[in-house]
Structure formats: C-alpha cells, structure tokens
Motif scaffolding. Sequence first.
Motif, short mmCIF file in Angstrom:
data_model
loop_
_atom_site.label_atom_id
_atom_site.label_comp_id
_atom_site.label_asym_id
_atom_site.label_seq_id
_atom_site.Cartn_x
_atom_site.Cartn_y
_atom_site.Cartn_z
N THR A 249 0.83 -1.21 0.00
CA THR A 249 0.00 0.00 0.00
C THR A 249 0.87 1.25 0.00
N ILE A 250 1.88 1.27 0.85
CA ILE A 250 2.80 2.40 0.93
C ILE A 250 3.85 2.32 -0.18
N LEU A 251 4.31 1.13 -0.46
CA LEU A 251 5.42 0.94 -1.38
C LEU A 251 5.04 1.14 -2.85
N ASN A 252 3.79 0.85 -3.21
CA ASN A 252 3.41 0.81 -4.62
C ASN A 252 3.69 2.09 -5.41
N PRO A 253 3.40 3.29 -4.90
CA PRO A 253 3.69 4.48 -5.71
C PRO A 253 5.16 4.55 -6.15
N VAL A 254 6.06 4.22 -5.23
CA VAL A 254 7.49 4.27 -5.55
C VAL A 254 7.87 3.13 -6.49
N LEU A 255 7.36 1.93 -6.21
CA LEU A 255 7.70 0.78 -7.05
C LEU A 255 7.10 0.92 -8.44
N ASN A 256 5.91 1.47 -8.54
CA ASN A 256 5.31 1.70 -9.85
C ASN A 256 6.11 2.72 -10.66
N PHE A 257 6.60 3.74 -9.97
CA PHE A 257 7.45 4.73 -10.62
C PHE A 257 8.73 4.07 -11.11
N ARG A 258 9.31 3.21 -10.28
CA ARG A 258 10.54 2.51 -10.68
C ARG A 258 10.29 1.63 -11.91
N HIS A 259 9.23 0.84 -11.88
CA HIS A 259 8.97 -0.08 -12.98
C HIS A 259 8.62 0.66 -14.27
N GLY A 260 7.81 1.72 -14.15
CA GLY A 260 7.32 2.40 -15.34
C GLY A 260 8.26 3.42 -15.93
N VAL A 261 9.05 4.07 -15.06
CA VAL A 261 9.87 5.18 -15.53
C VAL A 261 11.36 4.87 -15.50
N VAL A 262 11.81 4.25 -14.42
CA VAL A 262 13.25 4.01 -14.25
C VAL A 262 13.69 2.73 -14.95
N ALA A 263 13.00 1.63 -14.68
CA ALA A 263 13.43 0.34 -15.23
C ALA A 263 12.97 0.12 -16.66
N HIS A 264 11.85 0.72 -17.04
CA HIS A 264 11.30 0.50 -18.38
C HIS A 264 10.87 1.84 -18.96
N ASN A 265 10.70 1.87 -20.26
CA ASN A 265 10.23 3.08 -20.91
C ASN A 265 8.70 3.03 -20.99
N GLY A 266 8.09 3.09 -19.82
CA GLY A 266 6.64 2.97 -19.73
C GLY A 266 5.97 4.33 -19.63
N ILE A 267 4.72 4.30 -19.22
CA ILE A 267 3.94 5.52 -19.08
C ILE A 267 4.52 6.37 -17.96
N THR A 268 4.72 7.65 -18.25
CA THR A 268 5.25 8.56 -17.24
C THR A 268 4.27 8.70 -16.08
N SER A 269 4.78 8.52 -14.88
CA SER A 269 3.94 8.66 -13.70
C SER A 269 4.53 9.74 -12.80
N VAL B 99 7.80 5.84 2.44
CA VAL B 99 8.47 4.57 2.15
C VAL B 99 9.79 4.49 2.91
N LEU B 100 10.56 5.57 2.91
CA LEU B 100 11.83 5.56 3.65
C LEU B 100 11.59 5.34 5.14
N LYS B 101 10.58 5.97 5.68
CA LYS B 101 10.26 5.79 7.10
C LYS B 101 9.94 4.33 7.40
N PHE B 102 9.14 3.71 6.55
CA PHE B 102 8.78 2.30 6.73
C PHE B 102 10.01 1.40 6.64
N LEU B 103 10.85 1.61 5.63
CA LEU B 103 12.01 0.75 5.43
C LEU B 103 13.06 0.95 6.52
N ILE B 104 13.24 2.18 6.97
CA ILE B 104 14.22 2.43 8.03
C ILE B 104 13.80 1.75 9.32
N ARG B 105 12.51 1.75 9.61
CA ARG B 105 12.03 1.06 10.82
C ARG B 105 12.22 -0.45 10.69
#
Length: 204
Positions: free
Chosen positions: A109-129, A139-145
């Motif tokens: 739920t928290i991770l998806n916006p960042v992961l979707n951005f990674r998959h669509g924009v960074v890792a692939h030439n997908g739809i700009t988000s 996300v950083l707060k969650f992962l750091i904890r």
Amino acid sequence: MDVELVKKLGKLSNKSAGQIEGVDQLIFDAFNYRCMINCVNSVPDSNFNKTSLFNLFGAGGTISIIVNIGKLVDTRKDVNSLRKLWDNYKKSVPIPERKIIDQEFQDKTILNPVLNFRHGVVAHNGITSIITWEEVDVVLKFLIRAWHLVSEQSGAPVIGPTYDFIAVSHGFNHIFTPQELTLMEQSWVEYSANFKVWMHEPIE
C-alpha cells in the motif's frame, strides 16, 4: 554476534560473479540522497537551481533513491535485500508490529507508488507517472524502521548516517551565498534528524 547478518547488513557479501552491496549502504544512500535533495530544494530561488546541472542533479538523485528502494524490497533469488532479511529475522519482532510490516510487504500500500514509478519510468520506458516526495518519505520511514528491527538483532548494529552538514557541503561556498548555505544547513539538520526518529518509532 550474528556474523552472517552483520555480513549481509554492513559488509560486502561474496557472490560467484563478484560482490554485492550491504543492506546498510542501500538504506544510508537512499536516505542521504533524499536529505541532499531536500537541502538544495530549501533554497529554490538560488542561481544553481536555475541551471541544467540542477536538473541533472535532481534527476540523478531521484533515480538513485528509487533504485535503492527497489533493491531493498527485492525478493528475487540470490539477492541481498532488506525484504529477505526481514523474512528471516522477523520472529523476534513483537507480533503486532510484525503483522503490520508483513502486511505492507505483501500488499505494498505504501510501497506501490514508488515501485510503480521505478517499474514504469526508471526500469522501463513505460507511461510517465508522478511521484511526490511525501510518498518517498513514507516509504523511507517504513524501510528504516524495518531495517532497524532487523539490524538490532545483529549484535553490532549501526547507529545510522549522522553526518554534519560540513561533511557533505564541501565546495558549496562556490555555488551558494552565505545566506543560502545557512538555510541549507538548517534543512540538512532538520531532515537528517528523521533517521533516528524513524528507527525508533513503531509502525502502527
């Protein structure tokens, strides 16, 4: 001391094709890149922020943060990730918080916006988000904890990246005015303090 955990967290782990990053470094780099972007954005009217170099800096820093987050939650075989360490060491975490973290890793739920951005924009030439810094910070707060809950079981936990502004601002006096540097230092101190707060703040 759990030598294997220490190795995966803080040191390079041997791999047949070479070496892989420690999870500590992934966490620290993602946080410090974010801290620096926040710092530079604290003086939006600076001459530097009107240059092409600033655009390159912003894009490169953003991609570095997103890529590191992707590495931290990777579940593929033979990778060294926080997610995999969590699955191996979560039994020592109190059940209420463990369930919440497990649920987030599952549902994203928290991770998806960042992961979707990674998959669509960074890792692939997908739809700009579009992604906001607020979403990245959550996300950083969650992962750091989650990282802290694993790291403290190693017997040799790292306190965290507590750099002083002077250590990361070498050469800035040639780019920013003294007044801008004062604002940037205040921003650095304020944002960098989040790391230790997020380490110790239970996820509810």
